[in-house]
Design a protein around this motif. Sequence first.
Motif, PDB file in Angstrom:
ATOM      1  N   GLN A 580       1.101  -1.195  -0.094  1.00 19.73           N
ATOM      2  CA  GLN A 580       0.186   0.075  -0.048  1.00 19.73           C
ATOM      3  C   GLN A 580       0.763   1.621   0.180  1.00 19.73           C
ATOM      4  N   ASN A 581       0.921   1.871  -1.412  1.00 26.23           N
ATOM      5  CA  ASN A 581       1.329   3.218  -0.877  1.00 26.23           C
ATOM      6  C   ASN A 581       1.297   4.363  -0.168  1.00 26.23           C
ATOM      7  N   GLY A 582       2.483   4.878   0.294  1.00 19.90           N
ATOM      8  CA  GLY A 582       1.920   5.458   1.870  1.00 19.90           C
ATOM      9  C   GLY A 582       1.782   4.889   3.112  1.00 19.90           C
ATOM     10  N   ARG A 583       2.701   3.525   3.362  1.00 22.14           N
ATOM     11  CA  ARG A 583       3.067   2.655   4.663  1.00 22.14           C
ATOM     12  C   ARG A 583       4.512   2.276   4.524  1.00 22.14           C
ATOM     13  N   ARG A 584       4.448   2.159   5.443  1.00 21.98           N
ATOM     14  CA  ARG A 584       5.991   2.155   6.222  1.00 21.98           C
ATOM     15  C   ARG A 584       5.807   0.370   6.104  1.00 21.98           C
ATOM     16  N   TYR A 585       6.770  -0.375   5.823  1.00 24.39           N
ATOM     17  CA  TYR A 585       7.688  -1.480   6.203  1.00 24.39           C
ATOM     18  C   TYR A 585       8.236  -2.056   6.502  1.00 24.39           C
ATOM     19  N   THR A 586       8.672  -3.280   6.422  1.00 22.00           N
ATOM     20  CA  THR A 586      10.363  -3.203   6.820  1.00 22.00           C
ATOM     21  C   THR A 586      10.007  -4.507   6.722  1.00 22.00           C
ATOM     22  N   ALA A 587      11.537  -4.741   5.464  1.00 22.11           N
ATOM     23  CA  ALA A 587      11.744  -6.494   4.898  1.00 22.11           C
ATOM     24  C   ALA A 587      13.344  -6.997   4.963  1.00 22.11           C
ATOM     25  N   GLU A 588      12.972  -7.691   5.668  1.00 20.65           N
ATOM     26  CA  GLU A 588      14.008  -8.638   6.336  1.00 20.65           C
ATOM     27  C   GLU A 588      14.463  -9.997   5.281  1.00 20.65           C
ATOM     28  N   VAL A 589      15.613 -10.163   4.896  1.00 22.71           N
ATOM     29  CA  VAL A 589      16.511 -11.024   4.222  1.00 22.71           C
ATOM     30  C   VAL A 589      17.751 -11.657   5.672  1.00 22.71           C
ATOM     31  N   ARG A 590      17.385 -13.188   5.588  1.00 27.23           N
ATOM     32  CA  ARG A 590      18.580 -13.634   6.865  1.00 27.23           C
ATOM     33  C   ARG A 590      19.086 -14.596   6.145  1.00 27.23           C
ATOM     34  N   VAL A 591      20.411 -14.487   6.183  1.00 27.00           N
ATOM     35  CA  VAL A 591      21.117 -15.000   4.547  1.00 27.00           C
ATOM     36  C   VAL A 591      21.990 -16.390   5.816  1.00 27.00           C
ATOM     37  N   ARG A 592      21.828 -17.870   5.762  1.00 25.43           N
ATOM     38  CA  ARG A 592      22.777 -18.723   5.913  1.00 25.43           C
ATOM     39  C   ARG A 592      23.186 -19.222   5.243  1.00 25.43           C
ATOM     40  N   ARG A 593      23.737 -20.471   6.101  1.00 25.39           N
ATOM     41  CA  ARG A 593      24.858 -21.468   5.247  1.00 25.39           C
ATOM     42  C   ARG A 593      24.234 -22.026   3.765  1.00 25.39           C
ATOM     43  N   ASP A 594      22.744 -22.322   4.553  1.00 25.89           N
ATOM     44  CA  ASP A 594      22.210 -23.139   3.317  1.00 25.89           C
ATOM     45  C   ASP A 594      20.475 -22.924   3.632  1.00 25.89           C
ATOM     46  N   GLN A 595      20.299 -21.979   3.675  1.00 26.33           N
ATOM     47  CA  GLN A 595      19.132 -21.028   3.341  1.00 26.33           C
ATOM     48  C   GLN A 595      19.323 -19.748   3.247  1.00 26.33           C
ATOM     49  N   VAL A 596      18.130 -19.256   2.926  1.00 29.55           N
ATOM     50  CA  VAL A 596      17.763 -17.723   3.217  1.00 29.55           C
ATOM     51  C   VAL A 596      16.502 -17.523   3.227  1.00 29.55           C
ATOM     52  N   GLN A 597      16.109 -16.815   4.198  1.00 28.46           N
ATOM     53  CA  GLN A 597      14.977 -16.585   5.145  1.00 28.46           C
ATOM     54  C   GLN A 597      13.758 -15.248   4.153  1.00 28.46           C
ATOM     55  N   ALA A 598      13.466 -14.515   3.851  1.00 29.88           N
ATOM     56  CA  ALA A 598      12.400 -13.523   3.802  1.00 29.88           C
ATOM     57  C   ALA A 598      11.321 -13.285   4.194  1.00 29.88           C
ATOM     58  N   PHE A 599      11.573 -11.942   5.002  1.00 32.52           N
ATOM     59  CA  PHE A 599      10.216 -11.670   5.836  1.00 32.52           C
ATOM     60  C   PHE A 599       9.396 -10.357   5.308  1.00 32.52           C
ATOM     61  N   LEU A 600       8.666  -9.799   5.501  1.00 36.07           N
ATOM     62  CA  LEU A 600       7.549  -8.881   5.549  1.00 36.07           C
ATOM     63  C   LEU A 600       6.696  -8.601   6.458  1.00 36.07           C
ATOM     64  N   ASP A 601       7.185  -7.044   7.255  1.00 37.04           N
ATOM     65  CA  ASP A 601       6.557  -6.919   8.425  1.00 37.04           C
ATOM     66  C   ASP A 601       7.197  -8.096   9.195  1.00 37.04           C
ATOM     67  N   GLY A 602       7.765  -9.358   9.614  1.00 40.71           N
ATOM     68  CA  GLY A 602       8.072  -9.620  10.724  1.00 40.71           C
ATOM     69  C   GLY A 602       7.158 -10.846  10.409  1.00 40.71           C
ATOM     70  N   GLN A 603       6.311 -11.372   9.682  1.00 44.49           N
ATOM     71  CA  GLN A 603       6.546 -12.287   9.112  1.00 44.49           C
ATOM     72  C   GLN A 603       6.680 -13.195   7.634  1.00 44.49           C
ATOM     73  N   LEU A 604       7.566 -14.733   7.792  1.00 42.42           N
ATOM     74  CA  LEU A 604       8.549 -15.312   6.547  1.00 42.42           C
ATOM     75  C   LEU A 604       7.586 -14.977   5.744  1.00 42.42           C
ATOM     76  N   LEU A 605       7.633 -14.774   4.577  1.00 40.71           N
ATOM     77  CA  LEU A 605       7.181 -14.783   3.746  1.00 40.71           C
ATOM     78  C   LEU A 605       7.257 -15.970   2.530  1.00 40.71           C
ATOM     79  N   THR A 606       8.731 -16.374   2.230  1.00 44.88           N
ATOM     80  CA  THR A 606       9.497 -17.352   1.544  1.00 44.88           C
ATOM     81  C   THR A 606      10.789 -17.991   2.018  1.00 44.88           C
ATOM     82  N   THR A 607      11.137 -19.286   1.293  1.00 46.28           N
ATOM     83  CA  THR A 607      12.559 -19.453   1.936  1.00 46.28           C
ATOM     84  C   THR A 607      12.649 -20.377   0.773  1.00 46.28           C
ATOM     85  N   TYR A 608      14.249 -19.469   0.527  1.00 47.60           N
ATOM     86  CA  TYR A 608      15.168 -20.797  -0.593  1.00 47.60           C
ATOM     87  C   TYR A 608      16.390 -20.888   0.072  1.00 47.60           C
ATOM     88  N   ARG A 609      15.836 -22.969  -0.080  1.00 51.98           N
ATOM     89  CA  ARG A 609      16.852 -23.553   0.476  1.00 51.98           C
ATOM     90  C   ARG A 609      18.123 -24.239  -0.540  1.00 51.98           C
TER      91      ARG A 609
END
Length: 649
Positions: A580-609
């Motif tokens: 939503q335009n005008g709303r503030r979001y927090t996105a996070e990428v957590r990179v580990r040796r065996d996977q990458v987790q992607a979050f939006l506003d603290g909720q796990l959105l998707t995982t790459y293994r």
Amino acid sequence: MNETNAPHPTRNELESFFHGTLAEPDRQRIEDHVGKCDTCCDVLRTIPHDPLIERIHAATSSIDDGLTPVGSATPVFQEEDAGTIPAALLDHPRYRIIRQLGQGGMGIVYQAEHKLMERPVALKVISSRLMKNELAVERFHQEVKAAAKLSHRNIVAAYDAEQAGEMHFLVMEYIDGISLDQLVARRKPLPVLHACNYVMQAAQGLQHAFERGTVHRDIKPHNLMKTTRGTIKILDFGLARFATQSEQSPDDPGLTADFTALGTPDYMAPEQARDSKRADIRADLYSLGCTLYFLLAGHAPFPEGTAFEKVLGHCERQPRPLSEIRNDIPPEVIAIVEKLMAKSPDDRFQTPAEVVEQLKPFGHPDSAYASDASATQPSIPNSLLSVPKLEPKIDRPTQRSKSKPRPKASPFTQWVQRHRLLIGGGGAILGAIVALMVLGDFGKDDLPTGSNGGSVQSPEQQPIPMPAASQNWVNLISQVDLPANTVAGNWEVTSEGELHVNEGPGARMMLPFLPPREYDLEVQFTRNSGSQSIALHFLDGDGNASFDIDGWSENLGGIQNIDGENIRTNPTRVDNVILQNGRRYTAEVRVRRDQVQAFLDGQLLTTYRGDGSNLTLLELWTLPEKSLGLGAYDSDTTFHQVRLRPVSN
């Protein structure tokens, strides 16, 4: 009148003079001769009238040259008061009028809301000129019924036909967006990727209509709306045919009356000029080709002259080649435009589906030509930049300075400057590194290493390494060097210490830091306007990829790319990720040796293994070197905070 001894014009010249198709010098020469020559006057009397020329001369306007914004100095629709909302509409039991959107030859359009359903709609009040008898009213309802059968994401939905007092109006889907003619007026010529994508979407809508036996008859940039989500919507299906029929006069059902609703001269097919009622889907494709020409050139195929001269241009001449206007258009795209605009319908594509297939290689964001859209302006030959009507508005991205370079600091000095905040914080390992450097005991082999164990080169060649000793968050915005790190787009660091980028294709910024093998990258952002994706570029071992949010008008989220597959097809795809335009979001990428987790506003959105070895950047996000980064595609965006937390080496 006396006979002249001067050589007589040929009959062909006299016919061209009679029909008004001569160039001005020749016209003046023959006019002077005819004024003194009885013989040539007798020849002129024997020349039959050309129906096409007669109809062109009779043309005063088309169905609609696009809605005139409210407040226009020259309103084209004056039968109802354009400055006020009619009482019959104000008192309508089902619809609440919000505001007038615009006006045109077909009528006036209002934004409204269905009172019970609270659904936004657009009301198009049809001109009383077109509703002057019962037969016209019946035709209007028939055409609305036909249009209501069209249900496609690229066609504006027609909900209902209503009446308020003596006014008849069409209830349509309300589009929050901008017409393509307004888009080009704002940005000048569009990148090849965008132009092809928009026309490809319009062709998809036309194919749906074609399969249901419907022809539009007035395709043009004014009738193609780009929504805030980037979807193209075709306006006014059915109304073109209705206007054509309604303009017929019982006393004069012939060619002259028919021409008044022929189409728009800038985008009209030659056969449509001769007989609008017999125009089929290939006439719409010709108009679509003219529209693609307009998006790429910044002007219509025949931009100069009267309506008469423009129609003749479509019938008899070729427009200026696109290759002379821009040098970045692939030859295949130029060939598509030329085939769409072939004079004979038999020489064009025969269905819109064929156009869709031809444009696919150039209109998808993952195509080989996607990088064209990364530039803030198309590539225009220098010889054309002096022509005012062709000169694009230049919003140049911040480039690397080409002035005389300053003396380069040593790698150690640059490293300390980049990490002055960490040095000030007194991290244990960083303090030890600095102490060793100061004492001169730090040899070349002891330089901080990247994830591959190799020595880190000059920061202009590779990202700066981040120490991984502490769990503290590190502010990356304060470390950004705009001239050196901007890849595309107009970026700035605000007085509040935030990164801001204006709306523009493929805007991206490098964050030249080499993180440890495991880390968290957190970005707080607000998309202020636009409808396209926000991206966090991250490093994972030997891989460099991006976490895309609300991607490419399809509301997708995921990791780009895995084994060359984008988020449309790879396992990280998530649907309905809508910002939503005008709303503030927090996105996070957590990179580990065996996977990458992607979050939006603290909720796990998707995982790459995986270990990152099969990760690559999408073509439109390409960076000059492997690096962390930020992307904002065609969206005005503020990045409030960008920070990194080392986890482990």
